[in-house]
Scaffold this active site. Structure first.
Site, PDB file in Angstrom:
ATOM      1  N   LYS A   1       3.955  39.601  -2.681  1.00  0.00           N
ATOM      2  CA  LYS A   1       2.562  39.436  -3.085  1.00  0.00           C
ATOM      3  C   LYS A   1       1.735  40.590  -2.529  1.00  0.00           C
ATOM      4  O   LYS A   1       2.254  41.496  -1.873  1.00  0.00           O
ATOM      5  CB  LYS A   1       2.037  38.080  -2.614  1.00  0.00           C
ATOM      6  CG  LYS A   1       2.836  36.913  -3.212  1.00  0.00           C
ATOM      7  CD  LYS A   1       2.431  35.580  -2.639  1.00  0.00           C
ATOM      8  CE  LYS A   1       1.089  35.111  -3.159  1.00  0.00           C
ATOM      9  NZ  LYS A   1       1.141  34.730  -4.581  1.00  0.00           N
TER      10      LYS A   1
ATOM     11  N   LYS B   1       2.052  25.101  -3.833  1.00  0.00           N
ATOM     12  CA  LYS B   1       0.778  24.505  -3.402  1.00  0.00           C
ATOM     13  C   LYS B   1       0.915  22.986  -3.383  1.00  0.00           C
ATOM     14  O   LYS B   1       0.383  22.258  -4.222  1.00  0.00           O
ATOM     15  CB  LYS B   1      -0.348  24.956  -4.331  1.00  0.00           C
ATOM     16  CG  LYS B   1      -0.614  26.458  -4.245  1.00  0.00           C
ATOM     17  CD  LYS B   1      -1.679  26.903  -5.218  1.00  0.00           C
ATOM     18  CE  LYS B   1      -1.904  28.407  -5.116  1.00  0.00           C
ATOM     19  NZ  LYS B   1      -2.881  28.908  -6.102  1.00  0.00           N
TER      20      LYS B   1
ATOM     21  N   ARG C   1       0.819  -1.211   0.000  1.00  0.00           N
ATOM     22  CA  ARG C   1       0.000   0.000   0.000  1.00  0.00           C
ATOM     23  C   ARG C   1       0.850   1.256   0.000  1.00  0.00           C
ATOM     24  O   ARG C   1       0.553   2.213  -0.728  1.00  0.00           O
ATOM     25  CB  ARG C   1      -0.927  -0.001   1.213  1.00  0.00           C
ATOM     26  CG  ARG C   1      -1.954   1.111   1.238  1.00  0.00           C
ATOM     27  CD  ARG C   1      -3.035   0.894   0.192  1.00  0.00           C
ATOM     28  NE  ARG C   1      -2.776   1.563  -1.065  1.00  0.00           N
ATOM     29  CZ  ARG C   1      -3.280   1.163  -2.228  1.00  0.00           C
ATOM     30  NH1 ARG C   1      -4.049   0.112  -2.308  1.00  0.00           N
ATOM     31  NH2 ARG C   1      -3.008   1.820  -3.332  1.00  0.00           N
TER      32      ARG C   1
ATOM     33  N   GLU D   1       4.522  40.037  -7.603  1.00  0.00           N
ATOM     34  CA  GLU D   1       3.187  39.778  -8.133  1.00  0.00           C
ATOM     35  C   GLU D   1       2.491  41.112  -8.411  1.00  0.00           C
ATOM     36  O   GLU D   1       2.391  41.954  -7.513  1.00  0.00           O
ATOM     37  CB  GLU D   1       2.378  38.969  -7.121  1.00  0.00           C
ATOM     38  CG  GLU D   1       0.944  38.710  -7.534  1.00  0.00           C
ATOM     39  CD  GLU D   1       0.158  38.036  -6.418  1.00  0.00           C
ATOM     40  OE1 GLU D   1       0.244  36.807  -6.307  1.00  0.00           O
ATOM     41  OE2 GLU D   1      -0.528  38.759  -5.651  1.00  0.00           O
TER      42      GLU D   1
ATOM     43  N   ASP E   1      -0.633  38.445 -12.323  1.00  0.00           N
ATOM     44  CA  ASP E   1      -1.615  37.625 -11.615  1.00  0.00           C
ATOM     45  C   ASP E   1      -3.040  37.860 -12.100  1.00  0.00           C
ATOM     46  O   ASP E   1      -3.535  38.988 -12.108  1.00  0.00           O
ATOM     47  CB  ASP E   1      -1.533  37.930 -10.114  1.00  0.00           C
ATOM     48  CG  ASP E   1      -2.377  36.971  -9.286  1.00  0.00           C
ATOM     49  OD1 ASP E   1      -2.326  35.764  -9.549  1.00  0.00           O
ATOM     50  OD2 ASP E   1      -3.080  37.448  -8.377  1.00  0.00           O
TER      51      ASP E   1
END
Length: 281
Positions: free
Chosen positions: A168, A136, A101, A196, A217
């Site tokens: 950002k 991510k 597994r 960004e 963005d």
């Protein structure tokens, strides 16, 4: 063996098996399978995939049966047709069944990422744009997941918070402006400063202050094309935000240097891969 920077294969195998075995071990195999029984098996793909993670599967099997006979039938990064055999294994039945597994989970997950990545890479072929992954990723699996995107043909973006500044919208909000945020990063001696921008009027202040890479963005295609023209090759450009397989080609054709896609690691479905055991003669 697999060599991935920042990834401790032995520790990963140990912790994954420990999670599965708990304090009681594999009570099913211990109860049902004689200690000296041997099995052979074949790992195969039920769908068309790009393979990733076979060396890690090998490490799981060998952790429990160091004498296991393992034959990897294709390398990571290879396109496998439906029904392709990926690996043959033979060894102690209890050990192989116990490791099954963990080995399959890893190969299914990484091959799913590599397969989705290759679909995106194929979509932008000939545009000159390069596909990037993002941060991510599932916590604890970043090195593996970014390895899988490389097997699918993408280029890794930042591996973490340490290898480049990425300014950002929240950084800009606290700093007061795009220009001020970039100036502070430059004054700190940071060489790679990614900024960004979600409006065209932020481009010049970012460049003037010293940005080395602009992330455009959530811009639509006409806005992207205009932004690329305005930047004029002064720094690399990256399109990001809501990119899908249906939209990436048009985005890449705007002339951006890169297109980054979070869903490669965030949303890739597991590949349909199985391990079928049969008695050895």
């Amino acid at each position: 063996m697999i060599d991935i920077s920042g990834f401790d294969l032995d520790a990963f195998v140990r912790s994954t098996l420990a999670e599965d075995l708990g304090e009681g071990g594999d009570i099913t195999s211990t109860a049902v399978i004689p200690a000296d029984a041997r099995f052979g098996g074949v790992m195969d793909s039920r769908d068309a995939i790009v393979v990733a993670g076979l060396p890690i599967a090998t490490a799981f099997f060998r952790a429990l049966d160091p004498a296991a006979e393992i034959d990897m039938l294709m390398p990571d990064g290879h396109r496998a047709a439906p029904g392709s055999d990926l690996m043959r294994i033979a060894g102690n039945a209890r050990a192989l069944l116990t490791a099954e597994r963990s080995a399959l989970n890893t190969v299914q997950h990484l091959s799913g990422i590599a397969t989705m990545t290759r679909a995106y890479v194929d979509k932008i072929a000939g545009t000159g744009a390069t596909l990037l992954d993002t941060r991510k990723t599932i916590p604890g699996l970043r090195a593996l997941e970014k390895y899988a995107t490389r097997m699918g043909g993408a280029t890794n973006h930042r591996m973490g918070l340490w290898d480049a500044a990425m300014i950002k919208d929240n950084h800009v909000a606290v700093a007061g402006s795009v220009g001020e945020a970039v100036r502070r990063a430059k004054d700190a001696g940071i060489a790679r400063i990614i900024v960004e921008v979600d409006r065209v009027d932020q481009i010049e202040p970012a460049l003037t202050a010293g940005a080395t890479h602009l992330l455009l963005d959530n811009m639509d295609v006409p806005t992207l094309r205009g932004a690329v023209t305005l930047i004029g090759g002064r720094v690399p450009t990256e399109a990001s935000g809501g990119v899908t397989l249906d939209t990436i080609r048009a985005i890449a054709e705007t002339g951006v240097t890169y297109v980054s896609v979070g869903r490669l690691t965030q949303s890739a479905p597991a590949a349909d891969i199985g391990l079928d055991f049969a008695l050895r003669g």
